[in-house]
Write an enzyme that holds these catalytic residues in place. Sequence first.
Site, PDB file in Angstrom:
ATOM      1  N   GLY A   1      -4.839   2.936 -96.877  1.00  0.00           N
ATOM      2  CA  GLY A   1      -3.331   2.825 -97.230  1.00  0.00           C
ATOM      3  C   GLY A   1      -2.623   1.731 -96.888  1.00  0.00           C
ATOM      4  O   GLY A   1      -1.616   1.256 -97.503  1.00  0.00           O
ATOM      5  N   CYS A   2      -2.801   1.443 -95.557  1.00  0.00           N
ATOM      6  CA  CYS A   2      -2.078   0.212 -94.755  1.00  0.00           C
ATOM      7  C   CYS A   2      -2.519  -1.111 -95.469  1.00  0.00           C
ATOM      8  O   CYS A   2      -1.418  -1.922 -95.618  1.00  0.00           O
ATOM      9  CB  CYS A   2      -2.299   0.133 -93.370  1.00  0.00           C
ATOM     10  SG  CYS A   2      -1.850   2.000 -92.672  1.00  0.00           S
ATOM     11  N   THR A   3      -3.617  -1.221 -95.800  1.00  0.00           N
ATOM     12  CA  THR A   3      -4.041  -2.446 -96.472  1.00  0.00           C
ATOM     13  C   THR A   3      -3.393  -2.514 -97.763  1.00  0.00           C
ATOM     14  O   THR A   3      -2.834  -3.611 -98.262  1.00  0.00           O
ATOM     15  CB  THR A   3      -5.581  -2.551 -96.653  1.00  0.00           C
ATOM     16  OG1 THR A   3      -6.170  -2.535 -95.436  1.00  0.00           O
ATOM     17  CG2 THR A   3      -6.230  -3.696 -97.422  1.00  0.00           C
TER      18      THR A   3
ATOM     19  N   ALA B   1       0.292  -3.506 -97.228  1.00  0.00           N
ATOM     20  CA  ALA B   1       0.705  -4.784 -96.894  1.00  0.00           C
ATOM     21  C   ALA B   1       0.320  -5.841 -98.178  1.00  0.00           C
ATOM     22  O   ALA B   1       1.156  -6.777 -98.261  1.00  0.00           O
ATOM     23  CB  ALA B   1      -0.609  -5.131 -95.649  1.00  0.00           C
TER      24      ALA B   1
END
Length: 186
Positions: A44-46, A49
């Site tokens: 999710g963070c990738t 970003a």
Amino acid sequence: MAIVVNKPLPEFEANATGGIKVSNVSHLGQVLILYFYPKDNTPGCTTEAMQFRDKFKDFEKAGAVVFGVSRDNMKSHDDFKAKLELPFELIADTEEKMCHMFGVVKNKIMYGKKVKGIERSTFLIGADGRVAQEWRGLKVPGHVDEVLKAVKALKSGTKPAAAKTAAKEAKDSSKETKESPVQEAA
């Protein structure tokens, strides 16, 4: 001091990739986006970003500066930034000072155990240093577009929510006029 919409940011200072120091006054005169995420190199963070990366030129054109914030250390951030070719800097909040100040540290259940984690959240700070808008506990799909829309609205002097409210009030007002005509005084 807690973060409150329409109030100035409390005093803070943090280190970011690229040797940059970020504080409550370092970006006065610019719109600032601080997006908090749980961990470098997670799915999710990738995705989040990369979405900020892909819209970065649009944010720049709208006059906004973007910073990602997590509890990861500078080495992890440098690797994450290089791997994804991120054009913006990442703040290493290893001591969780910013995370606590912004109220994004939450209890979560992971593999049946209670742990403290970061609630995915974004804060939009106006050029005057005041918190203009916040998104807490958000889902990644569509979020970056929503933030970009809010930046553009902030720059133009209107708030998306205020514009919707005004439109609704105007619509409700016109309904009242049609449903109960005003009688003129004799």
